[in-house]
Design a protein around this motif. Sequence first.
Motif, PDB file in Angstrom:
ATOM      1  N   ARG A   8       0.857  -1.201   0.000  1.00 26.32           N
ATOM      2  CA  ARG A   8       0.000   0.000   0.000  1.00 26.32           C
ATOM      3  C   ARG A   8       0.885   1.240   0.000  1.00 26.32           C
ATOM      4  O   ARG A   8       2.008   1.208   0.511  1.00 26.32           O
ATOM      5  N   HIS A   9       0.366   2.351  -0.501  1.00 28.13           N
ATOM      6  CA  HIS A   9       1.139   3.595  -0.368  1.00 28.13           C
ATOM      7  C   HIS A   9       0.948   4.158   1.043  1.00 28.13           C
ATOM      8  O   HIS A   9       0.008   3.748   1.766  1.00 28.13           O
ATOM      9  N   LYS A  12      -2.441   5.341   2.253  1.00 27.25           N
ATOM     10  CA  LYS A  12      -3.424   4.273   2.518  1.00 27.25           C
ATOM     11  C   LYS A  12      -3.080   3.562   3.832  1.00 27.25           C
ATOM     12  O   LYS A  12      -3.975   3.235   4.615  1.00 27.25           O
ATOM     13  N   LEU A  35      -1.896  14.588  -0.170  1.00 28.44           N
ATOM     14  CA  LEU A  35      -2.835  13.986  -1.138  1.00 28.44           C
ATOM     15  C   LEU A  35      -2.967  12.465  -0.983  1.00 28.44           C
ATOM     16  O   LEU A  35      -4.078  11.925  -1.086  1.00 28.44           O
ATOM     17  N   PRO A  36      -1.862  11.727  -0.735  1.00 26.22           N
ATOM     18  CA  PRO A  36      -2.034  10.273  -0.582  1.00 26.22           C
ATOM     19  C   PRO A  36      -2.955   9.906   0.586  1.00 26.22           C
ATOM     20  O   PRO A  36      -3.630   8.878   0.541  1.00 26.22           O
ATOM     21  N   ASP A  39      -6.380  10.091  -0.655  1.00 24.44           N
ATOM     22  CA  ASP A  39      -6.615   8.911  -1.487  1.00 24.44           C
ATOM     23  C   ASP A  39      -6.886   7.681  -0.614  1.00 24.44           C
ATOM     24  O   ASP A  39      -7.775   6.873  -0.924  1.00 24.44           O
ATOM     25  N   GLY A  40      -6.162   7.568   0.494  1.00 25.20           N
ATOM     26  CA  GLY A  40      -6.379   6.450   1.416  1.00 25.20           C
ATOM     27  C   GLY A  40      -7.746   6.546   2.082  1.00 25.20           C
ATOM     28  O   GLY A  40      -8.455   5.543   2.241  1.00 25.20           O
ATOM     29  N   HIS A  42     -10.321   7.917   0.854  1.00 24.48           N
ATOM     30  CA  HIS A  42     -11.344   7.757  -0.182  1.00 24.48           C
ATOM     31  C   HIS A  42     -12.015   6.388  -0.081  1.00 24.48           C
ATOM     32  O   HIS A  42     -13.232   6.263  -0.249  1.00 24.48           O
ATOM     33  N   ASP A  43     -11.220   5.377   0.229  1.00 20.88           N
ATOM     34  CA  ASP A  43     -11.752   4.005   0.287  1.00 20.88           C
ATOM     35  C   ASP A  43     -12.495   3.714   1.588  1.00 20.88           C
ATOM     36  O   ASP A  43     -13.093   2.650   1.724  1.00 20.88           O
TER      37      ASP A  43
END
Length: 560
Positions: A8-9, A12, A35-36, A39-40, A42-43
């Motif tokens: 995972r990044h 996340k 930003l990451p 994005d994490g 978001h899920d």
Amino acid sequence: MKPDLKTRHGGKILADALAAQGVKLAFGVPGESYLPVLDGLHDLQDALRFVICRQEGGASYMAEACGKLTGEPGVLFVTRGPGATNGAIGVHTGLQDSTPMVVFIGQVPNEFAEREAFQEIDYRRMYGQMAKWVGQIDRVERIPEYVSHAFHTAVSGRPGPVVLALPEDTLFAEAAVADAPKHHTVRPAPSDSQIQELRNLLEKAKTPFVLLGGGGWTREACAGLQRWIEANGLPAGTSFRCQDLFDNRSPSYAGDVGIGINPKLAQRVKEADVLLVIGARLGEMTTGGYTLVEAPLPRQALVHVHAGAEELGRVYRPALAINSGMAQFVEALQGLSFKNSSWKARTEEARKQFLEWTEPRPMPGQVQYGEIVRWLSDKLPEDAIVAGGAGNFAGWLHRHWLYKGFRTQLGSTNGSMGYGYPAAVAAKLAQPARTVIALCGDGDFLMTGQEIATAAQYGANFVALVVNNGLYGTIRMHQEREYPGRVYGTELRNPDFAAYARAFGGHGETVERTADFAPAFERAAASGKPALIEIRIDPDAITPATTLSAIREKSLKSKR
Ligand SMILES: Cc1ncc(C[n+]2csc(CCOP(=O)(O)OP(=O)(O)O)c2C)c(N)n1
Ligand SMILES: [Mg+2]
């Protein structure tokens, strides 16, 4: 054998780490620096709501209020530099209120570190005095460890804020690592010999007084302590802005030992032979500027119970120091019982004085604001949450509101303005089934009033009261006392607050007479929108007990 781990990044891994800690609500203002993380998140939208605010000051107050209300760390995300500086106010509040918080701040990539790159700040130095711990996560695979450390630190001992900086490269990098499970909340407990010593002290006591406050309480601990205090006929007070730790309707409740204290209660604290302080730090506001309890050696036999070992003996050298969590101490108390009829008589007297003190009295002008506070206190459900800011308008709340249940008050013990409105937004989002009101001053409200946009965006529908006297009244009061008639820098020209609320899609009301308040409140509460009621009070009515003109006259006389 290790489970098969997905790569995972960093963003996340961080978002999943928060979910593993049980975080359901986080607050912040976005920045390109993290930003990451977005994005994490978001899920995770169904499990973890990230509430976007209009200014980091409001966002940090919301995270703080969420931590205060739930006892679990409030979570805040701010961007580097400007976001980090705007967000500082709620961190300071969290520190002084002993509120668990975890604050994430974007950081420049490690390759640019120490160059004063764009928006770069060393958060260890910036937040060094305001946080329990400031860390920076330089390696992606260590994110779960840092997050686990942060949550453990925020809730342990004396709870408080923790800051973690997130260098951009850490967030974009990838790793295959496991999540750490939810943190433990570790609390010390008193020893048998300490409880025996307490028994010996109380057995001899003629004028004991119990003072409770601070962080780390649970509903059950408060209820258990109240039962013990009532069964033993002891009088109890609460420290500054902690009135909701004790049912104010209890025959043992003697009032709040804070700002604008009843002089008779102050005397009672001074005259106590044994002062049992549970959880409160004994700060400047609770000790009447270190006069009710003298430093370092109190006149009273001080029994100081605190979850943070470092707070014991920090200002006061107690007769008995007990490092304990609140629930653990209350449990140990259950084995102690005393029969002292003189305590009971004194408690009855203290209660009588409390009831006299809290009765609203007439003030100049068309609006009897004290009666409005009392009306709300009587009318709203027992578990309604009142979020208040800082200013003289809060004096009526302190004096006339009866707190009836655990965590029904959200206030800032660092006296920071602008707290009430965003705290109410957070409360409504965290516990939507409860009634929430905000009580703000005209100066106070406009420090964070733009968060009405956040309330409208997320459907935080509650009623906010804005008490408008056209003044930074607190400062004006001190000004008239020190420099009578020399008014400067304390007057305000205000907007139409009801129209302001409507501009954000809210409901607005203006009240200029006492009788108009109840119908305005009913309409506001039924509006299904974030509602605001401006209450115009006479600027001369500066406290629940005196007027600006009386203060000026008295000061002029003494200076003549
Ligand atoms: C963030 C912040 N800035 C400044 C102050 C200093 N201060 C304390 S009370 C006060 C005035 C409050 O005005 P208002 O909200 O209108 O309430 P009032 O005293 O008029 O009832 C000020 C400026 C503060 N406590 N917090
Ligand atoms: Mg004002």
